[in-house]
Design an enzyme around this catalytic site. Structure first.
Site, PDB file in Angstrom:
ATOM      1  N   ASN A  91      16.121  39.345 -40.150  1.00  0.00           N
ATOM      2  CA  ASN A  91      14.796  39.908 -40.335  1.00  0.00           C
ATOM      3  C   ASN A  91      14.252  39.312 -41.623  1.00  0.00           C
ATOM      4  O   ASN A  91      14.621  39.723 -42.717  1.00  0.00           O
ATOM      5  CB  ASN A  91      14.909  41.429 -40.431  1.00  0.00           C
ATOM      6  CG  ASN A  91      13.559  42.091 -40.549  1.00  0.00           C
ATOM      7  OD1 ASN A  91      12.543  41.418 -40.743  1.00  0.00           O
ATOM      8  ND2 ASN A  91      13.554  43.408 -40.436  1.00  0.00           N
ATOM      9  N   ARG A 114      14.175  38.833 -35.566  1.00  0.00           N
ATOM     10  CA  ARG A 114      13.081  39.778 -35.399  1.00  0.00           C
ATOM     11  C   ARG A 114      11.772  39.039 -35.656  1.00  0.00           C
ATOM     12  O   ARG A 114      11.576  38.453 -36.713  1.00  0.00           O
ATOM     13  CB  ARG A 114      13.216  40.903 -36.418  1.00  0.00           C
ATOM     14  CG  ARG A 114      12.099  41.886 -36.248  1.00  0.00           C
ATOM     15  CD  ARG A 114      12.007  42.848 -37.406  1.00  0.00           C
ATOM     16  NE  ARG A 114      10.951  43.800 -37.131  1.00  0.00           N
ATOM     17  CZ  ARG A 114      10.326  44.512 -38.051  1.00  0.00           C
ATOM     18  NH1 ARG A 114      10.676  44.406 -39.314  1.00  0.00           N
ATOM     19  NH2 ARG A 114       9.370  45.332 -37.719  1.00  0.00           N
ATOM     20  N   HIS A 154       7.057  48.163 -33.633  1.00  0.00           N
ATOM     21  CA  HIS A 154       8.269  49.009 -33.645  1.00  0.00           C
ATOM     22  C   HIS A 154       8.931  49.088 -32.272  1.00  0.00           C
ATOM     23  O   HIS A 154       9.642  50.052 -31.974  1.00  0.00           O
ATOM     24  CB  HIS A 154       7.932  50.459 -34.062  1.00  0.00           C
ATOM     25  CG  HIS A 154       7.698  50.633 -35.533  1.00  0.00           C
ATOM     26  ND1 HIS A 154       6.889  51.629 -36.021  1.00  0.00           N
ATOM     27  CD2 HIS A 154       8.182  49.978 -36.609  1.00  0.00           C
ATOM     28  CE1 HIS A 154       6.861  51.571 -37.339  1.00  0.00           C
ATOM     29  NE2 HIS A 154       7.640  50.575 -37.721  1.00  0.00           N
ATOM     30  N   ARG A 192      -0.334  53.128 -45.824  1.00  0.00           N
ATOM     31  CA  ARG A 192      -1.401  52.725 -44.893  1.00  0.00           C
ATOM     32  C   ARG A 192      -2.127  53.956 -44.373  1.00  0.00           C
ATOM     33  O   ARG A 192      -1.516  54.981 -44.134  1.00  0.00           O
ATOM     34  CB  ARG A 192      -0.816  51.979 -43.687  1.00  0.00           C
ATOM     35  CG  ARG A 192      -0.327  50.600 -44.031  1.00  0.00           C
ATOM     36  CD  ARG A 192       0.331  49.947 -42.814  1.00  0.00           C
ATOM     37  NE  ARG A 192       1.639  49.446 -43.174  1.00  0.00           N
ATOM     38  CZ  ARG A 192       2.641  49.225 -42.319  1.00  0.00           C
ATOM     39  NH1 ARG A 192       2.475  49.452 -41.021  1.00  0.00           N
ATOM     40  NH2 ARG A 192       3.792  48.771 -42.742  1.00  0.00           N
ATOM     41  N   GLU A 211      17.370  49.216 -35.090  1.00  0.00           N
ATOM     42  CA  GLU A 211      16.622  48.079 -34.549  1.00  0.00           C
ATOM     43  C   GLU A 211      17.487  46.832 -34.465  1.00  0.00           C
ATOM     44  O   GLU A 211      17.374  46.027 -33.536  1.00  0.00           O
ATOM     45  CB  GLU A 211      15.389  47.787 -35.420  1.00  0.00           C
ATOM     46  CG  GLU A 211      14.417  48.962 -35.417  1.00  0.00           C
ATOM     47  CD  GLU A 211      13.270  48.813 -36.426  1.00  0.00           C
ATOM     48  OE1 GLU A 211      12.337  48.059 -36.123  1.00  0.00           O
ATOM     49  OE2 GLU A 211      13.314  49.456 -37.491  1.00  0.00           O
TER      50      GLU A 211
END
Ligand SMILES: Nc1ncnc2c1ncn2[C@@H]1O[C@H](COP(=O)(O)OP(=O)(O)O)[C@@H](O)[C@H]1O
Ligand SMILES: Nc1ncnc2c1ncn2[C@@H]1O[C@H](COP(=O)(O)OP(=O)(O)O)[C@@H](O)[C@H]1O
Lengths: 410, 410
Positions: free
Chosen positions: A7, A90, A179, A240, A386
């Site tokens: 990642n 990823r 996601h 955010r 993940e």
């Protein structure tokens, strides 16, 4: 098989090694603040902790340190980096092109790069990681696993905005969702835990981390999700803002003379829990302050939970019913308060929480059921993974690829 | 009492006269395209139809024609314009200042004007209408009734965006909501029709017109609504896009070099049903095309209804249950197809429609119940009447004002 999952961020490299024969050899590592002074690598596994200084700058330096750590004399998990049999990457944005994980070749790299306008902060640096990894591991298959791919099943009435259709057709403006690896992983894990098939359940998965999104999974397929064209839409996140009247941006340009770059920065880095609370984008800090009586922290917390609650309601409506709610990621796994507040009043939708079980389910590695025994809807806390999902996808795509090559060779 | 209700737009003047003693004297009139060539006034009432050419330009000309029409020799409803006892003004934005209708004085006018940054298209022209009306009717009370006021009861977790708190405190960036007179009118009318008190019901009101918004009314108080800082947020509308990832605007600026004014125009005038269907912003046209097999019209229709459905679900979650759903305005009253599609799959929330009753409820002046007899949630079609609500508020505020003056004089 030994699968390395990568990642790659703009200033970080995270990696996980999975050894299918020796699960105890699983290792997690990260290099943060690449390009800064005194960059360090930290790797943890059952074989011990490796810490090292990263001498060489840039992502190349980070990769070198990773290889050294993986094959570390005493605390390493590989004899040599050539033991690796596949690499899973990823990749944040697969656009409409990639609806599934794929084996990477030069064309795939070019196509991921071409999606940069959709994900300027992520895809270019994902490509950087892919290039470096292919250089370092030239002989093994590399697989790209996309955050967006799980949401490729969204119907058009869920992915279209109310814009002129040409903006979708010509410029790709639509809901993509992110996601995906996390939502699909926890939905599968929850179904297994309940001894049900994912294909027979209506699931709402709440991934509440620094980034947060929620997903409606109808009989195994993602049918709606709160992140949209960008990962900035939907829930309130650490920094955010999530859902916002588009008229606010033009108001700020018109009355404050704010430039669009500044507005982007405001909405993505200064908003969310941080902006509302004025304290932190970290939920633990916000909860602490709210507990201590800070009014704005309490407001931030309530606003965060209220939005989760509304999304749950809207996805029950979207699926016409519900069997399972899942909470995952840092906040979802860690905060019993957030879970209780997000589900408040949802008994009308068959969701009844057992507050005792809810309080006990915090931060463990296990799956817990926190709904009351007589709750029609099961509520679960499921630790996300993940990396494991990316490893699985990598294996799946790799073996399919081997099959295809074999059959083509016949 | 004879109350004149005025709704003054940038190029239009709409008015309604209510005579509390002689309901048959109710008259509706409008002047469209003020400032264009060949402007006409049309007035209808039980006394007949008045059509006249508007000779003088500007709003002053429109007001003169209105006075002439109201006191028209044969088809008029007043002997003289001095018969009017109060004037109610629809004002779009009351900000946080006006949480209720108010009697207008110079200070109120100044305050409405000061809210112009929040509603640049509406408040200045509303003030124009107020000024003109006060000149023409200097002796009667004028009352301002705000589209936003009904939503003053929203809790902070519903009205706050995920922005830094200072944007709310200092610049007033929050959800305001609009269509307040319509939502409150239909909620009241529905409760009366059901012989219940508004104060004991949880209601979702769907105002689906050219502009469209949906409102959660919990025991008589608006607790959430889909329009936000501007009337552009929320549902898909005739030409407005409604909910949109804020990242889309910065994408368009970055990749297309679109200026913010152009984007505003795109989102408000070229989007919505018009943009998605490519045919029209008028739902009747879109339905016709969809019936004839046009794929994009069908997509527009589905996307419109899906979003209504999701909002209903989210407001059921917000209120923790539901007693009544109301459909109103052009589409809500006129389209059985939209109502059925918006409620599809909501049996899980206790909403069961009777398709026969639904088909019969189209366009009448009466309230109809379209839910099945055994539906836990009642679904009603209620013709909206914002003007009547404004007249009621005008009377209420006027008499309260008289009382206050009287008691102050003691
Ligand atoms: N026990 C806890 N209680 C509440 N919040 C927690 C807890 N543990 C972690 N968090 C929160 O989870 C968030 C980070 O989630 P994580 O899934 O690690 O993020 P990322 O999206 O970066 O993977 C932070 O807001 C952190 O405060
Ligand atoms: N019978 C009908 N079937 C479907 N849509 C209708 C019908 N009658 C009116 N409409 C639609 O209602 C919308 C206008 O609603 P209205 O409440 O008059 O708008 P406004 O918001 O301007 O007051 C238009 O899209 C129109 O096509």
């Amino acid at each position: 098989e030994r699968i390395l999952v990568i990642n790659c961020g703009s200033s970080s490299l995270k990696y996980t090694l999975f050894d299918t024969e020796r699960p105890e050899n699983t290792a997690h590592g990260h290099v943060e603040r690449i390009d800064a002074e005194g960059t360090k690598l930290v790797q943890t596994s059952a074989r011990g902790r490796v810490e090292s200084d990263v001498k060489e700058r840039g992502h190349a330096g980070a990769f070198k340190s990773m290889l050294a750590a993986l094959a570390h004399e005493s605390h390493g998990v590989l004899k040599s980096s050539s033991d690796i049999t596949a690499v899973g990457h990823r990749v944040v944005h697969g656009g409409e092109k990639f609806t599934n994980a794929v084996v990477i070749d030069d064309q795939v790299v070019a196509e991921i790069e071409a999606l940069a306008p959709l994900a300027p902060l992520h895809n270019p640096v994902n490509v950087l990681g892919i290039r470096e990894a292919r250089r370092v591991f030239p002989k093994v298959p590399h697989v790209a696993v996309f955050d967006t791919a799980f949401h490729a099943t969204l119907p058009s009435h869920a992915y279209l905005y109310g814009l002129p259709y040409s903006y979708y057709e010509e410029k790709g403006v639509r809901r993509y969702g992110f996601h995906g690896s996390s939502h699909s992983y926890v939905a599968l894990a929850a179904a297994q835990h309940l001894r049900r098939r994912a294909r027979e359940l209506r699931v709402i998965s709440c991934h509440l981390g620094n980034g947060a999104s929620i997903c409606a999974i109808d009989h195994g397929r993602s049918v709606d999700t709160s992140m949209g064209f960008t990962p900035g839409e939907g829930l309130i996140m650490g920094t955010r803002c999530g859902d916002l009247d588009a008229g606010v941006t033009s108001f700020l340009e018109r009355t404050e003379g704010m430039a669009s770059k500044l507005i982007d920065d405001l909405l993505n880095k200064k908003s969310g829990l941080l902006g509302l609370s004025g304290i932190s984008g970290d939920m633990r800090e916000v909860e602490k302050a709210a507990d201590a009586g800070d009014a704005r922290a309490l407001t931030a917390l309530k606003t965060f939970c209220y939005r989760v609650r509304k999304y749950i309601g809207s996805y029950v409506a979207a699926m016409g019913g519900l069997d399972v709610v899942i909470f995952t990621a840092g906040i979802g796994q860690g905060s019993a308060g957030v879970r209780a507040s997000a589900l408040q009043g949802l008994a009308c939708m068959g969701i009844k929480i057992d507050e005792g079980k809810n309080r006990l389910a915090t931060g463990g590695k296990e799956i817990s059921i926190i709904s009351a025994d007589d709750s029609p809807v099961k509520v679960l806390v499921v630790p996300t993974d993940e990396e494991r999902m990316i490893a699985r996808e990598t294996l799946r795509v790799k073996s399919r690829d081997v099959l295809v090559s074999a059959s083509e060779a016949c």
